[in-house]
Structures are given as C-alpha cells and as structure tokens.
Scaffold this active site. Structure first.
Site, short mmCIF file in Angstrom:
data_model
loop_
_atom_site.label_atom_id
_atom_site.label_comp_id
_atom_site.label_asym_id
_atom_site.label_seq_id
_atom_site.Cartn_x
_atom_site.Cartn_y
_atom_site.Cartn_z
N LYS A 252 65.95 24.02 -9.22
CA LYS A 252 66.13 22.87 -10.11
C LYS A 252 66.26 23.44 -11.46
O LYS A 252 65.57 24.55 -11.98
CB LYS A 252 65.19 21.84 -10.01
N ARG B 122 53.45 10.51 -7.98
CA ARG B 122 54.62 10.66 -8.71
C ARG B 122 55.85 10.11 -7.82
O ARG B 122 56.87 9.72 -8.20
CB ARG B 122 54.90 12.12 -9.20
N HIS C 231 53.13 17.07 -2.41
CA HIS C 231 53.26 17.98 -3.44
C HIS C 231 51.80 17.91 -4.01
O HIS C 231 51.21 16.93 -4.23
CB HIS C 231 54.36 17.64 -4.53
N ARG D 288 57.57 26.19 -0.87
CA ARG D 288 58.45 26.06 -1.70
C ARG D 288 57.96 26.74 -3.19
O ARG D 288 57.38 26.07 -4.04
CB ARG D 288 58.37 24.48 -2.10
N TYR E 19 62.63 29.14 -44.47
CA TYR E 19 62.44 27.70 -44.71
C TYR E 19 60.55 27.57 -45.25
O TYR E 19 60.03 28.12 -44.26
CB TYR E 19 62.62 26.62 -43.77
N CYS F 214 64.34 29.56 -37.65
CA CYS F 214 65.41 28.57 -38.04
C CYS F 214 66.11 28.13 -36.63
O CYS F 214 65.85 28.61 -35.50
CB CYS F 214 66.47 29.22 -39.06
N ASP G 213 69.09 28.70 -35.68
CA ASP G 213 70.30 29.77 -34.78
C ASP G 213 69.66 31.15 -35.50
O ASP G 213 70.24 31.88 -34.74
CB ASP G 213 71.66 29.55 -35.59
C1 LIG Z 1 59.43 22.46 -9.05
C2 LIG Z 1 58.65 21.98 -7.42
C3 LIG Z 1 57.94 23.04 -6.69
C4 LIG Z 1 58.00 24.53 -7.16
O1 LIG Z 1 56.95 24.70 -7.92
P1 LIG Z 1 56.36 25.96 -8.38
O2 LIG Z 1 55.12 25.73 -9.25
O3 LIG Z 1 57.40 26.48 -9.45
O4 LIG Z 1 56.21 26.93 -7.45
C5 LIG Z 1 57.75 22.75 -5.49
N1 LIG Z 1 57.80 21.54 -5.29
C6 LIG Z 1 58.08 20.36 -5.67
C7 LIG Z 1 58.34 18.96 -5.18
C8 LIG Z 1 58.54 20.65 -7.00
O5 LIG Z 1 59.06 19.75 -7.89
#
Ligand SMILES: *Cc1c(COP(=O)(O)O)cnc(C)c1O
Length: 377
Positions: A35, A137, A166, A225, A272, A319, A321
């Site tokens: 992602k 969430r 999660h 994950r 700046y 800045c 850039d």
């Molecule tokens: C981003 C995400 C992960 C990965 O998390 P990390 O902390 O980068 O390992 C796993 N599961 C879900 C649902 C996420 O949104």
C-alpha cells in the site's frame, strides 16, 4: 541524470524477507503490504520482487492500488484493506481483488452486486472476513463475526477464504500494550473457534503485522502481514527481544548531488528566516531536495548528511525544493559531489529522521514524493 534519487535496494528487500521467514514456520504464508506505493518504495517493483522471492499474498489499501498492480500483470492474490465506495465494487470482481469485509453496509452492497453478477459473468469473489478485536477502525465485532461468516458462506458469489484482525499496540513492549494485544488475541481466538464450530473451514487465518511477528509468535497463524520490517525498519528494542536474532537493512537510500557552492563570510546568514549565522568564514553547498520531496522541514538546523565519507550539517531552513549544507573549507568537496541523505552510508536512516521529527519511520519513507526518481538495484 537526476541529482536527487532514491536507490531502492531490492537485494536488501529480499534479505529482509528471509529474516521474516526465519521467524515463522515454513508453512506460514507471507503477505507483503505494498500500500501507499509500497511505503514509498514503488508498488509494482516491490510486488514483483516479493512474488519472485516467494511471497504468497500482496496487500493494498484502496481498490485503485490493486487495479494498478493487475494492470502491471501481477497475478498473485491481492488483499484490499479499505472498503470501497459503492461504484468501486465492480472493480473488485473485474480485477479479482480480495477485500477485507468487516462492514455491514459493504457486505450488503457486495451481496447486491452478487445478484447482478450471477447473470453477468458468474464470478465468485474471494473475501476475507475482518474482525475487530480492539482497533475499532474496521471489522465486525469479534462477538458478531461468526454470524457474518455464516451469512457470507450462504452467498453464491462470495467465497470466504480468510479471516483476519489487526493489532493496535503490537509493536510495543510496554506491559499495558502487551496486555492489550493479549486481549485482542483472546478475542480473535474465541471468534475463530465459533467460526470453526459453525463448520466453516479452509480459511487462511491472519493477524500479525511486523510488531506482532517479532513479539507475539502466537499471532502468526496461517499468514503474517509484515510491512515495515520488509522495508528494513523496526523499533530497535523489538529486534532485541526477537526469539532468534535478526538484522534488517533499510531498502530506501536517499541521495542527491551538490548543484552549487558559495563562499560565506563569518556573520552572514542563510535561508528563510535567517535562522543560521556563519560562525566563521565557510562554504555553503546547495542540494536540490526540500520539503516538497519529503525531507521534513522540521529537520532544519537539526540534520546532517554525508559527503566523501564525512558528516556535514544542514544549515538554515529547509526550503520547498532545496536545502543548504555547511561544507566548511580546506577539503576537496566540489560541485556535483554525491550527498548521502538517508540510510546506506548516510549518518541517519528513516528511524533516526522520524525520531527527530516526533513521528515514525513509516511516515518518512511514505512521504518521499513522486519527484524523487526511484532507481532499482
Ligand atoms: C499496513 C498494515 C499492515 C502492515 O503493518 P506493518 O506495521 O507495516 O508491518 C498489516 N495489516 C494491516 C491491516 C495494515 O493496514
């Protein structure tokens, strides 16, 4: 040529993936979250490398990120974490993307689409049930999830192939956070048990993000994950408590080149706000990277980079850039020299930068903008 570029070390990505695999049983699958442009590293290239190195699943946030991967001919299963808008639902079917389903409204829309699809192209969509165990969430509550699982198995064009949750605090060793994670694990286990008791089997059960993969082996289930770890970062204190010692290598190395050098007299100011005054006669180098590229403005007067193997301070405000470096005198530094800004041979990596900016490494790599070319090596 590009002065400022992010070198993406795919060999380091592979190394990190091997490290993750060393923490989990051989049969446990790996899902690679790509992602947000693979945390800034380039989603298509990272996805291709991940699959080549034996990853089983990819994951994206939005449907459109999934479509981008399919358009690049990536055929691996792709999880979509975020519920789509109603008019995006056909894309799930068309591009064979596997959504997390943990919302009643979304489920009803999928079922409705199901009714149309039955006549249209007879596609059956794989979905993973998302269970909320304390993150609040997304996801059906852990008490209601088993009913929804049963409901899904009764829909002709939906196929329940996975169940997930999660964690909110899995990357922390603080005792309260550990207890919170343990409570989430218990809730998840009880929900899974009821789902199995309802006769639903053949599910890929998954929960662990990077933190949980290191700290909580009982969360590995059928798949992990891991995002951040694969990109080379973790809280150091977590790595210290890893059951087997692991090393991670930052995949993104940020580099630039000096594009101009000027002499500055003692007492003169730079950039700046005139926030930095030369304490002695010196030389100032300009590099073409600024906050628009993702170099946080908060690093102004609080950062250094490496040139010819030595550290030099960034001076004055960053800045949009450009930014300025005090390269001193009596050294061979010259225009077009390489400047190492982050990771690799630079003094600081994304974790260090994040600490200086009161944020997390995720935000630093994700924020590297489109203007910075990614070079894969
Ligand atoms: C981003 C995400 C992960 C990965 O998390 P990390 O902390 O980068 O390992 C796993 N599961 C879900 C649902 C996420 O949104």
């Amino acid at each position: 040529m590009y002065a400022t570029r992010a070198i993406i070390r795919l060999d380091y990505f592979e190394h990190n993936l091997q490290q993750v695999k060393s923490l989990i049983p051989a049969k446990t699958k790996v899902c690679v979250p790509v992602k947000a442009n693979a945390y800034g590293h380039g989603s298509v290239q990272i996805a291709q490398k991940a699959i080549q190195c034996g990853a089983d699943f990819l994951a994206v946030a939005t449907v459109h990120e999934g479509v981008e991967l399919r358009n690049a001919h990536i055929t691996a299963p792709i999880l979509c974490f975020i519920p789509p808008l109603p008019d995006e639902i056909p894309l799930l079917f068309e591009y064979n993307l596997t959504p997390f389903v943990g919302d009643k409204n979304f489920l009803n829309l999928l079922v409705k689409h199901d009714e149309h699809a039955r006549h249209a192209h007879h596609t059956q969509l794989d979905i993973h049930l998302k269970i909320d165990t304390g993150m609040a969430r997304g996801g059906f509550s852990y008490t209601e999830a088993p009913e929804y699982a049963l409901f899904i198995t009764q829909q002709h064009n939906l196929r329940l192939t996975g169940v997930a949750t999660h964690f909110a605090c899995a990357d922390s060793k603080n005792p309260t956070d550990i207890a919170y994670t343990q409570q989430q694990i218990e809730r998840f286990n009880s929900s899974i048990k009821s789902i199995r008791q309802a006769g639903i089997t053949d599910l890929i059960v998954h929960a662990a993000n990077s933190g949980a993969t290191i700290l909580h082996p009982q969360t590995h289930f059928d798949m992990v994950r891991t995002g951040l770890m694969l990109y080379g970062y973790s809280d150091k204190t977590l790595l210290d408590s890893s059951p087997s010692p692991i090393s991670l290598k930052p995949v993104m190395q940020l580099q630039s080149k000096i594009i101009s050098i000027r002499e500055l007299k003692k007492g003169e100011y730079v950039s700046y706000g005139a926030t930095w005054k030369a304490p002695a006669d010196t030389r100032i180098a300009t590099i073409p990277i600024g906050y628009a590229d993702g170099l946080p403005r908060a690093l102004s007067n609080n950062f250094s980079v490496s040139i010819r193997g030595k550290a030099y301070p960034l001076v004055g405000r960053i800045c949009m850039d450009q930014c300025l470096i005090d390269i001193k005198q009596d050294n061979p530094i010259e225009c077009f020299d390489d400047v190492l800004i982050m990771a690799g041979d630079a003094p600081f990596d994304a974790n260090d930068i994040a600490q200086k900016c009161n944020t997390i490494a995720y935000e630093i790599t994700c924020s590297m903008s489109k203007r910075i070319i990614r070079i894969y090596s």
